[in-house]
Design an enzyme around this catalytic site. Structure first.
Site, mmCIF file in Angstrom:
data_model
loop_
_atom_site.group_PDB
_atom_site.id
_atom_site.type_symbol
_atom_site.label_atom_id
_atom_site.label_comp_id
_atom_site.label_asym_id
_atom_site.label_seq_id
_atom_site.Cartn_x
_atom_site.Cartn_y
_atom_site.Cartn_z
ATOM 1 N N ASN A 129 0.836 -1.213 -0.204
ATOM 2 C CA ASN A 129 0.158 0.134 0.096
ATOM 3 C C ASN A 129 0.936 1.246 -0.057
ATOM 4 O O ASN A 129 1.904 1.422 0.801
ATOM 5 C CB ASN A 129 -0.965 0.055 1.241
ATOM 6 C CG ASN A 129 -2.011 0.857 1.239
ATOM 7 O OD1 ASN A 129 -1.795 2.035 0.826
ATOM 8 N ND2 ASN A 129 -3.345 0.584 1.502
ATOM 9 N N ASP A 130 0.508 2.282 -0.630
ATOM 10 C CA ASP A 130 1.357 3.523 -1.069
ATOM 11 C C ASP A 130 1.264 4.425 -0.007
ATOM 12 O O ASP A 130 2.107 5.224 0.367
ATOM 13 C CB ASP A 130 1.115 4.097 -2.420
ATOM 14 C CG ASP A 130 1.493 3.454 -3.555
ATOM 15 O OD1 ASP A 130 2.116 2.584 -3.466
ATOM 16 O OD2 ASP A 130 0.831 3.674 -4.666
ATOM 17 N N HIS A 148 -11.858 -1.276 -8.528
ATOM 18 C CA HIS A 148 -11.365 -2.542 -9.014
ATOM 19 C C HIS A 148 -11.449 -3.423 -8.136
ATOM 20 O O HIS A 148 -11.130 -3.443 -6.842
ATOM 21 C CB HIS A 148 -9.832 -2.239 -9.314
ATOM 22 C CG HIS A 148 -9.347 -3.390 -10.310
ATOM 23 N ND1 HIS A 148 -9.454 -3.362 -11.655
ATOM 24 C CD2 HIS A 148 -8.659 -4.560 -9.785
ATOM 25 C CE1 HIS A 148 -8.628 -4.440 -12.101
ATOM 26 N NE2 HIS A 148 -8.401 -5.070 -10.896
ATOM 27 N N HIS A 170 -10.414 -5.947 -5.259
ATOM 28 C CA HIS A 170 -9.424 -6.059 -4.546
ATOM 29 C C HIS A 170 -9.666 -6.301 -3.014
ATOM 30 O O HIS A 170 -10.736 -5.899 -2.697
ATOM 31 C CB HIS A 170 -8.356 -4.835 -4.823
ATOM 32 C CG HIS A 170 -9.005 -3.818 -4.070
ATOM 33 N ND1 HIS A 170 -9.882 -2.980 -4.427
ATOM 34 C CD2 HIS A 170 -8.558 -3.142 -2.852
ATOM 35 C CE1 HIS A 170 -10.077 -1.914 -3.646
ATOM 36 N NE2 HIS A 170 -9.269 -2.065 -2.469
ATOM 37 N N LYS A 227 -28.555 0.325 7.025
ATOM 38 C CA LYS A 227 -28.404 0.320 8.466
ATOM 39 C C LYS A 227 -27.294 1.183 9.000
ATOM 40 O O LYS A 227 -26.154 1.205 8.496
ATOM 41 C CB LYS A 227 -28.117 -0.889 9.183
ATOM 42 C CG LYS A 227 -28.007 -1.042 10.607
ATOM 43 C CD LYS A 227 -29.269 -0.469 11.409
ATOM 44 C CE LYS A 227 -28.909 -0.429 12.817
ATOM 45 N NZ LYS A 227 -30.256 -0.018 13.848
ATOM 46 N N MET A 275 -24.858 2.386 12.153
ATOM 47 C CA MET A 275 -24.700 1.989 13.407
ATOM 48 C C MET A 275 -24.293 3.611 14.100
ATOM 49 O O MET A 275 -22.909 3.752 13.818
ATOM 50 C CB MET A 275 -23.301 1.095 13.470
ATOM 51 C CG MET A 275 -23.860 -0.277 12.834
ATOM 52 S SD MET A 275 -25.084 -1.046 13.638
ATOM 53 C CE MET A 275 -25.083 -2.718 12.703
ATOM 54 N N GLU A 278 -26.243 2.955 18.926
ATOM 55 C CA GLU A 278 -25.351 1.598 18.715
ATOM 56 C C GLU A 278 -23.957 2.157 19.111
ATOM 57 O O GLU A 278 -23.071 1.277 19.785
ATOM 58 C CB GLU A 278 -25.207 1.372 17.273
ATOM 59 C CG GLU A 278 -26.495 0.517 16.756
ATOM 60 C CD GLU A 278 -27.652 1.654 16.398
ATOM 61 O OE1 GLU A 278 -27.703 2.984 16.628
ATOM 62 O OE2 GLU A 278 -28.605 1.247 15.957
HETATM 63 O O1 LIG Z 1 -7.489 1.496 2.571
HETATM 64 P P1 LIG Z 1 -8.688 2.433 1.852
HETATM 65 O O2 LIG Z 1 -9.446 1.273 1.057
HETATM 66 O O3 LIG Z 1 -8.109 3.730 1.192
HETATM 67 O O4 LIG Z 1 -9.518 2.641 3.067
HETATM 68 C C1 LIG Z 1 -10.592 2.102 3.535
HETATM 69 O O5 LIG Z 1 -10.229 0.745 4.338
HETATM 70 C C2 LIG Z 1 -9.409 1.095 5.665
HETATM 71 C C3 LIG Z 1 -9.219 -0.228 6.397
HETATM 72 O O6 LIG Z 1 -10.522 -0.786 6.790
HETATM 73 C C4 LIG Z 1 -10.238 2.085 6.404
HETATM 74 O O7 LIG Z 1 -9.291 2.403 7.584
HETATM 75 C C5 LIG Z 1 -10.535 3.461 5.661
HETATM 76 O O8 LIG Z 1 -11.598 4.271 6.398
HETATM 77 C C6 LIG Z 1 -11.447 2.886 4.331
HETATM 78 O O9 LIG Z 1 -11.790 4.165 3.588
HETATM 79 O O1 LIG Z 2 -34.342 6.296 14.913
HETATM 80 P P1 LIG Z 2 -34.033 6.671 13.633
HETATM 81 O O2 LIG Z 2 -33.530 8.247 13.494
HETATM 82 O O3 LIG Z 2 -35.035 6.460 12.523
HETATM 83 O O4 LIG Z 2 -32.710 5.810 13.185
HETATM 84 C C1 LIG Z 2 -31.533 6.203 13.462
HETATM 85 O O5 LIG Z 2 -30.958 5.941 14.919
HETATM 86 C C2 LIG Z 2 -30.998 4.745 15.379
HETATM 87 C C3 LIG Z 2 -30.567 4.865 16.881
HETATM 88 O O6 LIG Z 2 -29.203 5.289 16.997
HETATM 89 C C4 LIG Z 2 -30.171 3.791 14.559
HETATM 90 O O7 LIG Z 2 -30.658 2.490 15.140
HETATM 91 C C5 LIG Z 2 -30.753 3.765 13.226
HETATM 92 O O8 LIG Z 2 -29.894 2.732 12.394
HETATM 93 C C6 LIG Z 2 -30.554 5.320 12.404
HETATM 94 O O9 LIG Z 2 -30.960 5.356 11.457
#
Ligand SMILES: O=P(O)(O)O[C@H]1O[C@H](CO)[C@@H](O)[C@H](O)[C@H]1O
Ligand SMILES: O=P(O)(O)O[C@H]1O[C@H](CO)[C@@H](O)[C@H](O)[C@H]1O
Lengths: 350, 350
Positions: free
Chosen positions: A76-77, A163, A165, A314, A316, A320
């Site tokens: 990774n670069d 791509h 990967h 969904k 989180m 959550e």
């Molecule tokens: O490495 P990437 O594809 O640029 O980045 C992606 O994967 C990483 C590893 O899960 C995360 O930290 C980054 O937030 C996400 O955008």
């Molecule tokens: O209750 P809302 O605003 O419809 O929903 C939002 O907040 C909830 C509580 O954090 C989450 O579970 C849902 O995924 C999010 O979309």
């Protein structure tokens, strides 16, 4: 009133982490005027001369990606982890604890063509991917305590390049999630003299409520404690401990299983289904080379974000993040839908 | 080579959860061709006759939202938790543990006008919000073990309605995050005879490296162990245990602090800054009424997703979900930017 899991909110325990998840059936019926995802389509060109992951294209750092024919792995670069890095000073203040982190980060292209994904690749091509995972794992696991192979698929899961990967991040230490699993699997083994996930596979086969795919080598279930709406676990039925334990037959069967599971995902909402997935098995490196791995069972986990359709995911978020995981349909409801959706024939892009 | 935190990857411990976070300075420089967020703008109409949260509008269930003048609280029409629900049967299988979950879910509008947010409301109006939080907390904490007040702001944080509002989910049990905090705060208190966060506030004041806002009642820092790029903690400096402990002066000061912090957030990338935030304090309900809360310190946590600009967020995906939290700039770098950006004068929408 009698308790019915598909009707009544309740909590379930994840025995791998000790964390509870709040299960709220029927919440998917609430109105949604929040964010809409762009449905992911398989409509890229086969070759994109501006995409650094395509064969023959020059990356921003001036290095040319070779004209590779199957898989291709490179460093990774912009690595999160590097091999040579000074060690932070010790701190005896419990509020400001800092620890070393060495490692490396690799990118692995699955195929020279940009417009393929695992579900649209042939099983034979997926075997090549699995073999490359294993050869990387063989090399990296000699040196590092944890080799995390993972795929972020789709813009909704933070994938920064379309791509096909995955990534391999190796760590000189055991990260939090595997560390927790390591402890809980060990405790279970000490008490029950069986790997937790071997017992779990047996009981899911008896109960037949959460199974998505079943074959002699692999079981795919929506775990009893799943947090993401259509989360699945792909579990070895052969007491494999690490990905480099697999026999040729197990690898071939794995390729077919991955193709079938990801085809089901794509067919569920008729889109290129986004997810993060990754492999968990016994820790590695000099530190763990002589430790027992009897409590481990090789498995992959799929975390897909979509909830109701190709455009509604969904989140989180608030509750959550601050309180606990929460899901809006039961694992059994999710498993039923994944079991019933076609896993052989991929939908065709309109 | 000498270790420099702003140069070299390392890990830091979150003493509230026992989890480590991987800190990778300079990773924000990598090229991004992934998902672009829609920058959130404050350009809604003041009143939207189709939005059920606006005064006088009829909700999908036929109930009319009254013509409220300040805050307005109602029961969520699609609650995750309900008050009356059958108890699940006991299971002695450690792999299939299920537990009861009772509670309720309320929605609280901050203001009758749809086109306001906390940073664009007056401090006096924010005091009204705080007072409503407290009156809700007084009622719900009598009955429930945990009252989670939280705001999901912006589509990027799963907010499903753009009218300024938060939610209050009450639980008959202690959810995982507060449960973990409860244990770790208690252990620290037993060893050190001081609340962990009181010690933490003192040391951050000495070190002056991660402070965003400081006044006699409140401290806002990017915690040493922050996981989200611009995560902050807003901590009571008065040994408050719960939100309903606050004096009038502390509440007024809190309103000013919230306005200043959220104004800084909006000004950072010149957008209506998305985040999830929520309050954590000592547990409540009959079960905890007589337990000591000496180890607790009232605090709010802000989890904002944006990383580099109004359109590029941090994704907590593959490595983060499977291995451990990872961040792309140091907490000190984030704190410096938040400290320096204007907190008094809100940028004007173009
Ligand atoms: O490495 P990437 O594809 O640029 O980045 C992606 O994967 C990483 C590893 O899960 C995360 O930290 C980054 O937030 C996400 O955008
Ligand atoms: O209750 P809302 O605003 O419809 O929903 C939002 O907040 C909830 C509580 O954090 C989450 O579970 C849902 O995924 C999010 O979309």
């Amino acid at each position: 009133m009698q308790f019915v899991a598909s009707e009544h909110p309740h909590r379930r325990l994840n025995p791998l982490t000790g964390q509870w998840v709040l299960v709220c059936p029927h919440r998917t019926q609430r109105p949604w005027s929040g964010q809409q995802e762009k449905p992911e389509k398989n409509e890229l060109p086969e070759f994109d001369p501006t995409n650094p992951l395509c064969p023959g294209v020059t990356r921003p750092n001036g290095i040319e990606t070779p004209a590779y024919k199957s898989t291709y792995v490179f460093e990774n670069d912009f690595p999160a982890l590097v091999e040579v890095v000074p060690i932070p000073p010790n701190s005896d203040d419990p509020l400001f604890q800092i620890a070393p982190a060495r490692g490396n980060c690799r990118v692995m292209c699955f195929h020279p063509k940009s417009n393929l994904t695992l579900p649209t690749m042939s099983a034979a091509d997926i075997v090549v991917v699995i073999d490359e995972w294993i050869s990387q794992f063989n090399e990296l696991s000699a040196k590092y305590a944890w080799v995390q192979i993972f795929e972020n698929k789709g813009a909704a899961m933070g994938c920064s390049n379309p791509h096909p990967h995955c990534q391999i991040w190796s760590c000189s230490f055991l990260p939090s999630e595997p560390q927790l699993k390591q402890e809980r699997l060990r405790t279970y083994y000490t008490t029950n003299e069986r790997p937790m996930l071997a017992d779990y596979v047996d009981r899911e086969l008896q109960r037949q409520e959460r199974i998505v795919i079943e074959n002699p080598d692999w079981l795919v279930v929506v775990p009893f404690w799943a947090t993401w709406p259509f989360e699945t676990m792909l579990i070895s039925r052969n007491n494999n401990k690490r990905i480099n334990d697999l026999t040729l037959e197990q690898r071939q069967n794995l390729a077919v299983t991955i193709k079938e599971l990801t085809t089901k995902y794509d067919n569920l909402f008729q889109c290129s289904f986004p997810y993060s997935m990754g492999w968990h098995g016994a820790p590695t490196g000099p530190e763990h080379a002589h430790a027992s791995s009897a409590h481990w069972t090789l498995h992959a986990i799929y975390y897909p974000p979509l909830l109701r359709s190709a455009t509604v995911r969904k989140f989180m978020v608030g509750f959550e993040l601050l309180a606990m995981s929460q899901r809006d349909l039961t694992p059994e409801q999710a498993a039923l839908r994944l079991r019933e959706v076609d896993g052989k024939c991929h939908y065709t892009e309109k």
